[in-house]
Scaffold this active site. Structure first.
Site, PDB file in Angstrom:
ATOM      1  N   CYS A 116       0.808  -1.222   0.000  1.00 12.49           N
ATOM      2  CA  CYS A 116       0.000   0.000   0.000  1.00 12.49           C
ATOM      3  C   CYS A 116       0.841   1.272   0.000  1.00 12.49           C
ATOM      4  CB  CYS A 116      -0.945   0.005   1.201  1.00 12.49           C
ATOM      5  SG  CYS A 116      -2.180  -1.310   1.147  1.00 12.49           S
ATOM      6  N   HIS A 256      -3.322   7.475   2.627  1.00 16.18           N
ATOM      7  CA  HIS A 256      -3.728   6.151   2.156  1.00 16.18           C
ATOM      8  C   HIS A 256      -5.130   5.847   2.685  1.00 16.18           C
ATOM      9  CE1 HIS A 256      -3.860   2.005   1.162  1.00 16.18           C
ATOM     10  NE2 HIS A 256      -3.588   1.565   2.377  1.00 16.18           N
ATOM     11  N   ASN A 286     -10.134   0.303  -0.048  1.00 15.71           N
ATOM     12  CA  ASN A 286      -8.673   0.326  -0.093  1.00 15.71           C
ATOM     13  C   ASN A 286      -8.218  -0.319  -1.397  1.00 15.71           C
ATOM     14  OD1 ASN A 286      -5.934   0.008   0.221  1.00 15.71           O
ATOM     15  ND2 ASN A 286      -6.037  -0.942   2.245  1.00 15.71           N
TER      16      ASN A 286
END
Length: 333
Positions: A116, A256, A286
């Site tokens: 990520c 994020h 996500n």
């Protein structure tokens, strides 16, 4: 000789058409909209469900839109960097597929894997390549088909993730804009808490690994949440302090999109109001390496030349970091 900076000159994006809502998800697994919204903040996520399509499909869609928006000649692109944890194949690289599909005759390409946190690492890589003076235009893509590694009978992980891609054009400039500073970290402590158990060289695919669902994402949510809040908050505060940034001159935080509570904790540390925090987790979930550029794609029209942006992310490894960017153009034009 004037200093060369690397500035973002455009953003392109792509998300699949299919929308997986919390209501539909609740028919697959024991969950509900209230539980997901309270703990994660995701209302719906996009899923690339057409057979035979992988991460490269979304990535090239985003990159093609980017090239059209920036009116870029395919022959002017020096390099393509794709940050992804869900490549089409172990090899060749997903970036090489994009090169072929878009006809980028003069570019070379490679994938970069930092989970990520990958787009942050790719930003720093592209910026240094441009600052060296040897590259003029680099496309950086963050793309992941997270649905390919999610177990939709695991209520702890399946509500979190979605599919999507976005791309940024990085170009050379002598103006005082672009990537100004970065702090990137890896500590290796995260392996037990966030990984895919099988499929790599340690545990190659077998009937056993398939039967035991070892090719799905595994996450110990509470542990990952704790580290993410701590590390992202600390690193954003550190990069703000060393660049003279505070709540009065930070225009945007670009975090994020893993969990709304993590996002709020980071913004709270810097005392930046939520209206100056890019948030789209409720619509996309996500998307791993795709979250940061997808935020730019959604918020581009609100950005003004000279705006101070702090990007921050946290991922498997553990990997984490922050990048300070002085925005290079008015997004509403």
């Amino acid at each position: 000789m004037e200093k060369i900076n690397a500035v973002i000159t455009g953003v392109g994006g792509y998300v699949p058409d299919y929308v997986l809502t919390n209501e539909e998800l609740s028919r697959l697994v024991d969950t509900n909209d209230e539980w997901i919204m309270t703990r994660i903040g995701v209302k719906e996520r996009r899923i690339l469900n057409e057979e035979g399509l992988g991460t490269s499909y979304m990535a090239r869609k985003a990159a093609k839109q980017l090239m059209q928006k920036t009116n870029s000649d395919p022959e002017s692109i020096d390099c393509v960097i794709v940050s992804t944890t869900t490549p089409d194949y172990h090899f060749p690289s997903t970036a090489s597929i994009i090169i072929d599909k878009l006809g980028l005759k003069n570019a070379y390409a490679f994938d970069l894997q930092a989970a990520c946190c990958g787009f942050l690492y790719a930003m720093e890589t592209a910026a240094n390549m441009i600052q060296s003076g040897r590259h003029k235009k680099i496309i950086v893509v963050g793309a992941d088909k997270m649905s390919s590694m999610v177990d939709y009978y695991d209520r702890a992980t399946c509500p979190i993730f979605g599919d999507g891609a976005a791309a940024c054009m990085f170009e050379a400039t002598t103006e005082d804009v672009g990537v100004m500073d970065s702090i990137l970290r890896t500590d290796g402590k995260g392996l037990p808490f966030l990984h895919m158990k099988a499929g790599g060289s340690v545990c190659p695919p077998s009937y056993f690994t398939v039967d035991n669902k070892m090719h799905y994402l595994y996450q110990e949510g509470r542990t990952v949440f704790k580290y993410a809040v701590s590390y992202m908050s600390d690193v954003t505060e550190e990069i703000a302090k060393r660049n003279g940034l505070n709540k009065d001159n930070i225009n945007w935080i670009v975090p994020h999109q893993a969990n709304l509570r993590i996002i709020d904790a980071v913004a709270s540390r810097l005392e930046v109001p939520r209206e100056q925090v890019m948030i789209n987790i409720q619509r996309y979930g996500n998307t791993s390496a795709g979250t940061l550029p997808l935020c730019l794609w959604d918020y581009e029209k609100h950005l003004k030349k000279g705006d101070n942006l702090i990007f921050t992310a946290f991922g498997a490894g553990f990997t984490w970091g922050a990048v300070y960017v002085k925005w290079g153009y008015d997004g509403n034009k």
